[in-house]
Design a protein around this motif. Structure first.
Motif, mmCIF file in Angstrom:
data_model
loop_
_atom_site.group_PDB
_atom_site.id
_atom_site.type_symbol
_atom_site.label_atom_id
_atom_site.label_comp_id
_atom_site.label_asym_id
_atom_site.label_seq_id
_atom_site.Cartn_x
_atom_site.Cartn_y
_atom_site.Cartn_z
ATOM 1 N N TRP A 152 20.726 8.041 1.677
ATOM 2 C CA TRP A 152 20.905 6.896 2.265
ATOM 3 C C TRP A 152 22.326 6.211 2.016
ATOM 4 N N SER A 212 3.762 2.095 2.563
ATOM 5 C CA SER A 212 4.158 0.796 3.346
ATOM 6 C C SER A 212 5.762 0.776 3.379
ATOM 7 N N ASP A 259 0.846 -1.127 0.059
ATOM 8 C CA ASP A 259 0.060 -0.004 0.061
ATOM 9 C C ASP A 259 1.044 1.193 0.181
ATOM 10 N N VAL A 260 0.168 2.375 -0.475
ATOM 11 C CA VAL A 260 0.854 3.760 -0.123
ATOM 12 C C VAL A 260 1.551 3.851 1.124
#
Ligand code: ADP
Ligand code: MG
Length: 755
Positions: free
Chosen positions: A396, A356, A353-354
């Motif tokens: 990152w 997630s 889902d959006v």
């Protein structure tokens, strides 16, 4: 075998159709050539081109082009017995035929059969039709009866001239899927003559068929020319055994083609992306230690890292993340790692889902590739999204010493050339961008893994093309002939049966939990009368230091209007909120301009961002707590869910306001209700599938990729299961029959199934 009864041929087809295609009965049978002349012969007529467009090239294609519904022309009733609302066929003689009206001409024909008069009204008509409809002609007419000014009438009935006592058809008249350039009458004759020419022998061993279904030949004949005694309901809902037989055939062809695609893939080889080559042990590993570059390709601060990295990138990335992975993220990472560790190309869909947390999963997969000494490419459908990924990955990975390269469609010239060199030399370990990444001039030194975000925006054809390109570009200068692993990501979950059917040989991983600490977004649906109150709400939100999106709809086929809309709303909000910075973002802006606006919003300098759907996917600004979607009724359900996913990304309680302009269509109502009912992307996908049907849901209908024409994945589960069971047996025991069956059903389309 007696020839089948010729389909009745109404006389209302345009003349050229009749001239070039004789009626079925007159067609010599069998005729070796297919339904259409070869491309080199004389130019195709308009209906022939229309047939080709529908994929009706071979006789077998026509034979398998089955009716949508039927018309009953087997009976004639008297005009005197007609009642308003009836759909019926009558036969009578034309008493008068007159063109009436000066500006809006219509042809008004009076028909009499001794029991009464019937008016036939034509608002447009050809001279050839006028001839058939002339006084004294005997006609058979079929249509819906209306009560008109002059008594009973039919508007635009179908009609044909007949001799007295001409026999009635003995079968129902099929109505086929056709198009504007392809008249039913033409298609009926083409199908009927193809039926005569096509032997339709049984290919499948009887033992593998579901019990109780008719032979293929019988089933096909029945569906094209059903006897009038066939109950219309079982024809219409496609539950008749003949329909079952055809649907089974189709599903089996698809299962077989998929099995073949899997077999093809199992013969391919891919690099094993496991373990750590360490520093100085391969070009990409060298890049790990190289100085980081900024996105312009210029060296950044002098690299602090001169000595080899102390541990694999994957380990260091995990340690550096500001959060722990959720259990679901850990599970999908393990599934991906297992694929990457095998010498077969991975082909996996990661759905979640959006919000997630798919991006970090992608980054960890990339780290695996880089650790093993290979390059990774990450592609996104829009520049804004690609840019977000780029920033996140730089944030990152750059501190860990990885060179991340940036490629987009709008970057041209020397900068692009410099990037391309770094990719070709292997110095760029990770390449992020739009689809520009796979353009022809981009060649990777050692591409081991390709990641595609928001996969649902690509159709089957694009996926196929992507694979071809990847294997071309990765193939140069690499040892042996190794394919890249492919990971696709989507926030639009696909139900399992659909995935099995549409994504031939795709494995699916699902992130089914959100990171902790999220507050579900509250969704409110308002008519646009409430616009002013909504603006008040924005004022409150901004006063509390929060940020707001205001999304303007796409105006169909008009980028210009689109822009006007967004610009006007921007001015309106700027005037209404004099103390807030209101930004504007739309598709026509240059990439750098867009990036600047986005950066201002990300940094919190802009309080309200008025945007078109360019922000639809992926954009991540956790301080945004209110999303307003104007004309929400114009958006698709998946799109609305994506938009709503732009808020509720931090700990702040968020609200999504869907403004609509009445009146709402039924599907518009269903979409907005689904949004108000649930925030679960999987439930949204189920509703979307229900509202739109599988073809539209997958975008297959628009793109012409539609793979199933007859079977319905939501209703024909038992047939699908049977097909899945017998496909491997057929392949093992009768490979010749399997091949013949796929060729019969899919012809050239089977290529799609390899995507
Ligand atoms: P999507 O799956 O929609 O692409 P993202 O990858 O953009 O989601 O992640 C949404 C946000 O959640 C990002 O800010 C990301 O850094 C954060 N996130 C991802 N995984 C976790 C986690 N396990 N715990 C907390 N935050 C996370
Ligand atoms: Mg994402």
């Amino acid at each position: 075998m007696p020839p089948p009864p010729a389909a009745p041929a109404p006389d209302d087809a345009p003349a050229p159709a009749r001239a070039s295609m004789p009626p079925a009965a007159a067609m010599p049978a069998p005729k070796p050539a297919g339904g259409l002349p070869p491309a080199a012969a004389k130019p195709l007529s308009a209906p022939q081109r229309a047939m080709r467009k529908l994929g009706l090239e071979r006789d077998i294609d026509l034979v398998l082009h089955l009716p949508l519904r039927y018309e009953d022309e087997t009976r004639v009733v008297t005009i005197g017995s007609l009642r308003e609302g009836d759909t019926a066929q009558v036969e009578g003689v034309v008493r008068s035929a007159e063109v009436e009206g000066r500006t809006r001409r219509q042809l008004v024909v009076k028909l009499n059969d001794g029991s009464g008069d019937l008016v036939l009204r034509f608002l447009n008509f050809y001279p050839a039709q006028q001839k058939t409809l002339a006084r004294g002609q005997r006609l058979r007419v079929r249509g819906e009866v209306r009560g008109g000014f002059l008594g009973r009438e039919m508007v635009h009935p179908t009609f044909k001239a007949v001799e007295p006592g001409a026999p009635l058809p003995v079968a129902l008249t099929p109505v086929y899927p056709a198009s504007a350039q392809l008249p039913q009458a033409y298609l009926r004759k083409a199908v009927a003559s193809a039926l005569v020419r096509t032997p339709l022998e049984e290919i499948l061993p009887a033992a593998l068929l579901p019990p109780g279904l008719p032979a293929l030949k019988e089933a096909v004949r029945l569906l094209h020319q059903p006897p009038p005694s066939t109950p219309p309901a079982v024809l219409e809902d496609r539950s008749h055994p003949a329909w079952q037989r055809l649907k089974f055939e189709e599903l089996l062809a698809q299962q077989l083609a998929q099995a073949q695609a899997v077999a093809v893939r199992s013969r391919l080889r891919a690099p094993v992306l496991a373990g750590w080559v360490g520093a100085g042990d391969g070009p990409a590993a060298a890049a790990v230690a190289a100085a980081p570059v900024t996105r312009d390709g210029a060296p950044a601060e002098p690299a602090a890292v001169e000595s080899p990295p102390p541990a694999p990138l994957h380990t260091r990335l995990l340690a550096a993340l500001p959060f722990a992975l959720t259990a679901a993220q850990q599970r999908v990472c393990a599934e991906i790692d297992a694929d990457l560790a095998r010498p077969l190309p991975m082909h996996r869909l990661l759905q979640g889902d959006v919000g997630s947390g798919k991006t970090v999963v992608a980054a960890l997969a990339a780290a695996r590739a880089i650790d093993a000494g290979w390059q990774c490419a990450l592609m996104a459908p829009t520049e804004i999204l690609a840019e977000q990924h780029f920033h996140k990955l730089v944030q990152w990975l750059q501190p860990l010493g990885v060179t991340v390269a940036w490629l987009s469609g709008s970057r041209k010239g020397r900068k692009r050339a410099a990037m391309i060199d770094k990719i070709a030399s292997g110095e760029a370990a990770l390449v992020v961008g739009t689809h520009a990444v796979i353009q022809d001039d981009v060649v990777f030194a050692r591409l081991g893994l390709a990641i595609v975000d928001e996969q649902h925006r690509f159709g089957v054809a694009q996926r196929l093309e992507l694979r071809h390109k990847l294997s071309d570009q990765a193939g140069q200068g690499r040892p042996g002939r190794l394919e890249a692993h492919l990971l696709t990501m989507s926030a639009t979950p696909i139900p399992r049966t659909l995935a099995m059917t549409y994504y031939a040989d795709l494995d699916v991983s699902t992130i089914d939990e959100l990171p902790p600490g999220r507050t579900p977004v509250v969704t409110k649906v308002f008519a646009d009368l409430k616009r002013l109150q909504v603006i008040e709400r924005i004022r409150d939100e901004v006063a509390r230091g929060r940020q707001v999106y205001w999304v303007c709809p796409l105006v169909e086929e008009s980028e210009h209007l689109d822009l006007q809309n967004a610009t006007a709303t921007h001015a309106e909000l700027a005037a209404a909120l004099p103390d807030a910075v209101v930004g504007l973002l739309h598709g026509r802006m240059a990439a750098a301009e867009k990036a600047a606006v986005m950066a201002g919003f990300s940094a919190g300098q802009t309080a309200v961002l008025v945007a078109t759907t360019v922000i639809e996917v992926g954009v991540d600004v956790p301080n945004a707590s209110l999303m307003v979607v104007e004309h929400a009724e114009r958006f698709g359900l998946a799109q609305l869910h994506q938009l709503r996913g732009r808020v509720g990304r931090g700990a702040v309680a968020s609200v999504c306001v869907l403004l609509y302009t009445p009146p709402l269509s039924d599907t518009g109502k269903a979409r907005l209700k689904a949004m108000a009912d649930t925030t679960d992307g999987f439930e949204i996908a189920r509703r979307d599938l229900h509202i739109r049907g599988p073809g539209e849901f997958m975008g297959a209908r628009q793109s012409g990729d539609q793979l199933l024409r007859f079977a319905d994945l939501t209703g024909d589960n038992a047939l699908l299961e049977h097909a899945r069971r017998v496909a491997p047996r057929l392949l093992a025991e009768r490979p010749d029959a399997a091949r013949a069956h796929v060729a019969r059903w899919l012809g050239g389309r089977s290529e799609f199934l390899k995507a």
